[in-house]
Design a protein around this motif. Sequence first.
Motif, short mmCIF file in Angstrom:
data_model
loop_
_atom_site.label_atom_id
_atom_site.label_comp_id
_atom_site.label_asym_id
_atom_site.label_seq_id
_atom_site.Cartn_x
_atom_site.Cartn_y
_atom_site.Cartn_z
N ILE A 164 0.86 -1.18 0.00
CA ILE A 164 0.00 0.00 0.00
C ILE A 164 0.90 1.23 0.00
N SER A 165 0.75 2.11 -1.00
CA SER A 165 1.55 3.34 -1.05
C SER A 165 0.68 4.53 -0.64
N ASP A 166 1.15 5.30 0.31
CA ASP A 166 0.43 6.46 0.83
C ASP A 166 1.14 7.73 0.38
N PHE A 167 0.39 8.62 -0.30
CA PHE A 167 0.95 9.87 -0.79
C PHE A 167 0.40 11.02 0.04
N ARG A 168 1.22 11.56 0.94
CA ARG A 168 0.80 12.74 1.71
C ARG A 168 0.77 13.98 0.82
N ASP A 169 1.60 13.98 -0.22
CA ASP A 169 1.64 15.04 -1.23
C ASP A 169 1.79 14.39 -2.60
N PRO A 170 1.44 15.09 -3.67
CA PRO A 170 1.71 14.56 -5.01
C PRO A 170 3.22 14.43 -5.25
N TRP A 171 3.58 13.89 -6.40
CA TRP A 171 4.99 13.67 -6.73
C TRP A 171 5.45 14.70 -7.76
N THR A 172 5.20 14.45 -9.03
CA THR A 172 5.76 15.33 -10.07
C THR A 172 4.96 16.61 -10.26
N THR A 173 3.79 16.71 -9.65
CA THR A 173 3.00 17.93 -9.80
C THR A 173 3.01 18.79 -8.54
N ILE A 174 3.86 18.45 -7.57
CA ILE A 174 3.96 19.27 -6.37
C ILE A 174 4.52 20.65 -6.76
N GLY A 175 4.12 21.69 -6.05
CA GLY A 175 4.44 23.05 -6.44
C GLY A 175 5.91 23.34 -6.68
N GLU A 194 7.37 7.61 -10.99
CA GLU A 194 6.02 7.84 -10.50
C GLU A 194 5.06 6.81 -11.11
N ARG A 195 5.15 6.60 -12.42
CA ARG A 195 4.29 5.62 -13.09
C ARG A 195 4.52 4.21 -12.54
N GLU A 196 5.78 3.86 -12.34
CA GLU A 196 6.09 2.51 -11.84
C GLU A 196 5.51 2.29 -10.45
N VAL A 197 5.65 3.30 -9.58
CA VAL A 197 5.12 3.17 -8.23
C VAL A 197 3.60 3.05 -8.25
N LEU A 198 2.95 3.91 -9.02
CA LEU A 198 1.48 3.91 -9.06
C LEU A 198 0.93 2.64 -9.69
N ARG A 199 1.61 2.09 -10.68
CA ARG A 199 1.10 0.92 -11.37
C ARG A 199 1.45 -0.39 -10.67
N ASN A 200 2.45 -0.37 -9.81
CA ASN A 200 2.84 -1.59 -9.09
C ASN A 200 2.27 -1.66 -7.68
N SER A 201 1.77 -0.55 -7.15
CA SER A 201 1.12 -0.57 -5.84
C SER A 201 -0.15 -1.42 -5.92
N ASP A 202 -0.39 -2.21 -4.88
CA ASP A 202 -1.64 -2.97 -4.83
C ASP A 202 -2.80 -2.06 -4.42
N GLN A 203 -2.50 -1.03 -3.63
CA GLN A 203 -3.50 -0.06 -3.18
C GLN A 203 -2.79 1.28 -3.00
N GLU A 216 -5.58 8.70 -11.18
CA GLU A 216 -6.42 7.81 -11.97
C GLU A 216 -6.11 7.89 -13.46
N ALA A 217 -5.49 8.98 -13.87
CA ALA A 217 -5.09 9.12 -15.27
C ALA A 217 -3.80 8.34 -15.56
N ILE A 218 -3.14 7.85 -14.51
CA ILE A 218 -1.86 7.17 -14.67
C ILE A 218 -1.97 5.68 -14.41
N THR A 219 -2.84 5.29 -13.48
CA THR A 219 -2.92 3.88 -13.07
C THR A 219 -4.37 3.43 -12.95
N GLN A 220 -4.56 2.12 -13.06
CA GLN A 220 -5.88 1.52 -12.84
C GLN A 220 -5.97 0.86 -11.47
#
Length: 427
Positions: A164-175, A194-203, A216-220
Amino acid sequence: MKKTLIITYYWPPAGGPGVQRWLKFVKYLRDFEVDPVVYIPENPDYPFKDESFLGEVPEDITVLRHPIFEPYALASVFSKKKSQQLSSGIISEKKQSFTERLLLWIRGNFFIPDARKFWVKPSVRFLSTYLKENNIDTIITTGPPHSVHLIGMQLKEKCGVRWISDFRDPWTTIGYHKRLKLTGSSRRKHKQLEREVLRNSDQIVVTSKTTKKEFEAITQQPIEVITNGYDRHGGRATEPDKLFSLSHIGSLLSGRNPEILWQSLSELTREREDFKKDLELKLAGVVSEDILKSIEAQGLKPYLNMPGYLSHEDALKMQRSARLLLLIEINSKETECIIPGKLFEYMVAGRPILAIGPENWDVRDILKDTNTGVSFSYEQKTELKEKIVSCYEDYKRGALESHPIGLQQYSRKSLTQKLASIIHKGS
């Protein structure tokens, strides 16, 4: 009890908002049949420390520690002050010195995704053995720093655990990301990771609806929103500030500079003698030089009170005694998803909140739904000034209060129950 490993960089005695989210989750997880094991750096270089958080760590919790190499210590050879500012996220938007430009370029292009990348390989080696020996099949990583997610991704691949990956802040779109002086290849590397983390996370867990939509535009993979929240810390201060205090608690970094607020306050001190006598501007925490210059340029220095960094307990007291609580965010598309952790403590402090941020800021709906304050865009100077006048008139009548509704959903215990249900789904 479902034993779960939580991998985090920030942990007491670290100060600031980054530590509180998972400290509070750990505090309540066992109430919902989850037994947390926490993994942290042995020798971290935290920009701020708050020893009071140590008292909130459950005494019988298992905390694993492993050494980390911190390159910011080497950067201090060039400039100790600048390296500390960079570590804490202060990036000046005005003319930068050669040292600042050099440190930013090195930070952005040599340390991808961030300067804690050197903790990844030793952590994977150490934790691979620990997971097998202790029969742990669920891990959680929380970022930033987003290099922590690389630990989770490699452990999933190596040990077959649920991640499970928890994002307290965004990654590449942070200010601040666009100000790191990234080369084209460095930007592509960040996007790839970023894509690899989002697509390989189970949740995936995020703190705002906007970040969920972005991911949601990056991973299913499934994405759940669990905001930050509040923990009860006694009642309000019995005596509010005598002056008409507008208080901001936490860092005010470059770019988070509401000129319309300073202009409105300055105009009111010239237009109204009573306002001039009653005004106090309280800024606790790190304040960038850019913002201080803007405040001074508007003639507000005589009203400025800067107590510096406060312990969490003192910050809560300051929130409860303020007349108005200021919540300020950078005016950009990228910050619409940022919901500062202090918002939820502000909401239970019993004081009205005056927020200034991007037009479609997620905070706006939360304030409206809970009846705890009002958010203005950077283009709404007239409306902001009118609201300040209205609040000041209420203050003079002794009627400046907050009347919140529906706050229970943001209690740390309620949020932990939501997290626990996600953890148990994998059982």
